[in-house]
Write a protein that holds these residues in place. Structure first.
Motif, PDB file in Angstrom:
ATOM      1  N   SER A   1      -3.490  16.164   2.774  1.00  0.00           N
ATOM      2  CA  SER A   1      -3.785  16.013   4.186  1.00  0.00           C
ATOM      3  C   SER A   1      -2.527  15.839   5.034  1.00  0.00           C
ATOM      4  O   SER A   1      -2.586  15.797   6.245  1.00  0.00           O
ATOM      5  CB  SER A   1      -4.708  14.809   4.396  1.00  0.00           C
ATOM      6  OG  SER A   1      -4.113  13.647   3.865  1.00  0.00           O
ATOM      7  N   ALA A   2      -1.370  15.715   4.357  1.00  0.00           N
ATOM      8  CA  ALA A   2      -0.120  15.526   5.088  1.00  0.00           C
ATOM      9  C   ALA A   2       0.343  16.845   5.684  1.00  0.00           C
ATOM     10  O   ALA A   2      -0.152  17.909   5.340  1.00  0.00           O
ATOM     11  CB  ALA A   2       0.947  14.993   4.131  1.00  0.00           C
TER      12      ALA A   2
ATOM     13  N   HIS B   1       4.427   6.535   3.371  1.00  0.00           N
ATOM     14  CA  HIS B   1       3.525   6.879   4.480  1.00  0.00           C
ATOM     15  C   HIS B   1       4.142   7.966   5.364  1.00  0.00           C
ATOM     16  O   HIS B   1       3.422   8.795   5.938  1.00  0.00           O
ATOM     17  CB  HIS B   1       3.212   5.648   5.333  1.00  0.00           C
ATOM     18  CG  HIS B   1       2.379   4.619   4.619  1.00  0.00           C
ATOM     19  ND1 HIS B   1       1.268   4.941   3.877  1.00  0.00           N
ATOM     20  CD2 HIS B   1       2.495   3.260   4.562  1.00  0.00           C
ATOM     21  CE1 HIS B   1       0.734   3.834   3.379  1.00  0.00           C
ATOM     22  NE2 HIS B   1       1.465   2.807   3.773  1.00  0.00           N
TER      23      HIS B   1
ATOM     24  N   TYR C   1       1.434   9.781   2.512  1.00  0.00           N
ATOM     25  CA  TYR C   1       0.678   8.869   1.635  1.00  0.00           C
ATOM     26  C   TYR C   1      -0.237   8.010   2.504  1.00  0.00           C
ATOM     27  O   TYR C   1       0.216   7.139   3.240  1.00  0.00           O
ATOM     28  CB  TYR C   1       1.667   8.007   0.860  1.00  0.00           C
ATOM     29  CG  TYR C   1       1.115   7.125  -0.229  1.00  0.00           C
ATOM     30  CD1 TYR C   1       0.298   7.624  -1.240  1.00  0.00           C
ATOM     31  CD2 TYR C   1       1.474   5.774  -0.269  1.00  0.00           C
ATOM     32  CE1 TYR C   1      -0.154   6.798  -2.260  1.00  0.00           C
ATOM     33  CE2 TYR C   1       1.037   4.945  -1.290  1.00  0.00           C
ATOM     34  CZ  TYR C   1       0.212   5.457  -2.283  1.00  0.00           C
ATOM     35  OH  TYR C   1      -0.227   4.632  -3.295  1.00  0.00           O
ATOM     36  N   SER C   2      -1.537   8.265   2.423  1.00  0.00           N
ATOM     37  CA  SER C   2      -2.479   7.632   3.340  1.00  0.00           C
ATOM     38  C   SER C   2      -3.143   6.397   2.749  1.00  0.00           C
ATOM     39  O   SER C   2      -3.019   6.106   1.550  1.00  0.00           O
ATOM     40  CB  SER C   2      -3.574   8.642   3.713  1.00  0.00           C
ATOM     41  OG  SER C   2      -4.403   8.900   2.587  1.00  0.00           O
TER      42      SER C   2
ATOM     43  N   GLU D   1      -6.245   6.108   2.254  1.00  0.00           N
ATOM     44  CA  GLU D   1      -7.206   6.609   1.272  1.00  0.00           C
ATOM     45  C   GLU D   1      -6.527   6.890  -0.063  1.00  0.00           C
ATOM     46  O   GLU D   1      -7.104   6.639  -1.126  1.00  0.00           O
ATOM     47  CB  GLU D   1      -7.890   7.876   1.799  1.00  0.00           C
ATOM     48  CG  GLU D   1      -8.832   7.628   2.957  1.00  0.00           C
ATOM     49  CD  GLU D   1      -9.916   6.625   2.603  1.00  0.00           C
ATOM     50  OE1 GLU D   1     -10.547   6.789   1.532  1.00  0.00           O
ATOM     51  OE2 GLU D   1     -10.125   5.670   3.380  1.00  0.00           O
ATOM     52  N   ASP D   2      -5.313   7.410  -0.006  1.00  0.00           N
ATOM     53  CA  ASP D   2      -4.562   7.638  -1.238  1.00  0.00           C
ATOM     54  C   ASP D   2      -4.296   6.318  -1.959  1.00  0.00           C
ATOM     55  O   ASP D   2      -4.430   6.218  -3.180  1.00  0.00           O
ATOM     56  CB  ASP D   2      -3.220   8.312  -0.932  1.00  0.00           C
ATOM     57  CG  ASP D   2      -3.378   9.712  -0.358  1.00  0.00           C
ATOM     58  OD1 ASP D   2      -4.389  10.364  -0.664  1.00  0.00           O
ATOM     59  OD2 ASP D   2      -2.484  10.144   0.402  1.00  0.00           O
TER      60      ASP D   2
END
Length: 423
Positions: free
Chosen positions: A16-17, A105, A109-110, A112-113
């Motif tokens: 998603s990044a 981040h 790196y979220s 959710e991750d």
């Protein structure tokens, strides 16, 4: 309840990044089977990213720590793109050199991750709203044993529920197998048994918030007392890391109590012992007590000095953030996944020939949800040096009891760190 993510779902979640560079070269520092495990993932990674060249350098455990700390102190000079960092030492880096590693981040790196990894693995890797490293392997403790030695002594490992049971079994096993020790320990160079039993009982060197010293609390005293009882019973022979491996292969030890990562060490270093070894849960202090602890485990961090941070993060996402990456390392070298979804992979439930057909990973990994978090803090190395010295003196009769020994350790740690002893 665990949710098993498909590869597609993982790719979507971890992808998603923003789009990053998909080429270049990255270098990783690691050691021993950890380095070998990382090398084993490169082929799978390159199927997705053929233009990213990955070089894994096996420097050895202590040299990796020493060189990376020195590199951070020098402002990043000489550092690779990715460094392997043991969880217990992680806060040494962040407290001294908060700018030496990338906040993941910023690379995508979220939250959710982060939730895909257990809390006890993330405790020492995150400071405030920053995530300095991604969890890698865990060290759920288990007893690795020689089936033939136990059978010759008429000892059923299922009957060993307490450490007193372990001591009694050890005496029988040693009597039935001349020249064999029940277990090994490096009492002068490590506090392994003390840390394992303390963690099992919910005690650690420091409080969970890292603001006080708890090494002299009752459960830690119980753990140190039991360590001396084991030594005094004559069921423990002294051995460092290399000697333990030699003993495994030579058939002079019946049991090694260690983190789950030791599965790969036994299987690869003592390949000729195929079918002779088995696994059972670590004993407890009481018959109905907890039988889960963590010893060791690492993470991967991207250095601020890296010239190819985006490619380095792609490697972390694949190796640590997908079932494929994690299970590859588990199969090849016994590196225990921290990624929760990987625990539901079919391989985990398979009987393994080396282990006499036992589904050892189902047994070992089943303890992970029961592990009590243990905070290392930035003072872990200082505390460990003190505890080892106190343990050596205590085992030699230098203190009247374990309480006196750990009270002394707590005072020394307080003097070294400035933290108070929890009252």
């Amino acid at each position: 309840m665990r949710i098993t993510l498909t590869c597609a779902a993982l790719a979507l979640a971890l992808g998603s990044a923003p789009a990053f560079a998909q080429s270049g070269e990255i270098t990783i520092w690691s050691w021993n089977v950890a380095a070998s495990s990382l090398k084993a993932t490169v082929a799978g990674f390159n199927k997705l990213h053929p233009d990213i060249k990955v070089t894994v350098q096996d420097l050895g455990n202590q040299p990796t720590y020493d060189k990376s700390i020195a590199g951070c102190a020098a402002g990043g000079v000489g550092l690779p793109d990715i460094v392997t960092i043991e969880n217990g030492e992680a806060e040494n880096y962040w407290s001294q050199f908060p700018d030496c590693f990338v906040d993941l981040h910023t690379l995508g790196y979220s939250a959710e991750d982060q939730k895909k990894f257990p809390d006890f693995k993330r405790t020492e890797l995150e400071v405030g709203d920053k995530a300095y490293a991604m969890p890698w392997d865990s060290g759920p403790v288990a007893a690795f044993y020689r089936r033939d030695f136990y059978e010759k002594a008429g000892v059923d490992p299922a009957s060993i529920k307490t450490w007193d049971d372990f001591i009694a079994a050890g005496k029988k096993i040693q009597a039935a197998n001349p020249g064999v020790s029940m277990t090994n320990a490096d009492f002068n160079g490590d506090s392994e048994f003390f840390r394992m039993i303390s963690n099992e009982q919910g005690c650690a060197y420091f409080a969970e918030d890292g603001q006080s010293i708890t090494v002299s609390e009752p459960k830690c005293v119980d753990a140190m007392t039991k360590v001396k009882e084991m030594k005094d019973a004559g069921i423990v022979s002294s051995a460092d890391w290399g000697t333990k491996i030699t003993n495994n292969t030579a058939g002079t030890v019946a049991t090694q109590v260690y983190g789950g990562w030791y599965e790969g060490t036994i299987r690869t270093e003592s390949a000729g012992e195929n079918g002779k070894w088995g696994v059972y849960l670590m004993p407890s202090l009481t018959a109905d007590g907890p039988r889960a602890a963590n010893l060791g485990g690492s993470s991967l961090a991207i250095t601020s000095a890296s010239k190819n941070k985006e490619a380095a993060y792609e490697y972390l996402k694949y190796t640590l953030g997908t079932n494929e990456g994690q299970i590859t390392m588990l199969k090849e070298f016994g590196l225990v996944p921290s990624l929760v979804s990987a625990l539901d992979d079919p391989y985990v439930s398979q009987g393994l020939p080396y282990w006499g057909g036992q589904a050892v990973w189902k047994d070992i990994l089943g303890t992970l949800p029961k592990v009590v978090p243990s905070r290392g803090t930035q003072f872990q190395s200082d505390a460990e040096i003190i505890v080892r010295a106190v343990q050596t003196k205590y085992l030699a009769g230098g203190y009247p009891d374990a309480k006196a020994a750990l009270d002394d350790a707590a005072k020394q740690i307080a003097a070294a760190t400035g933290l108070p002893v929890k009252s």
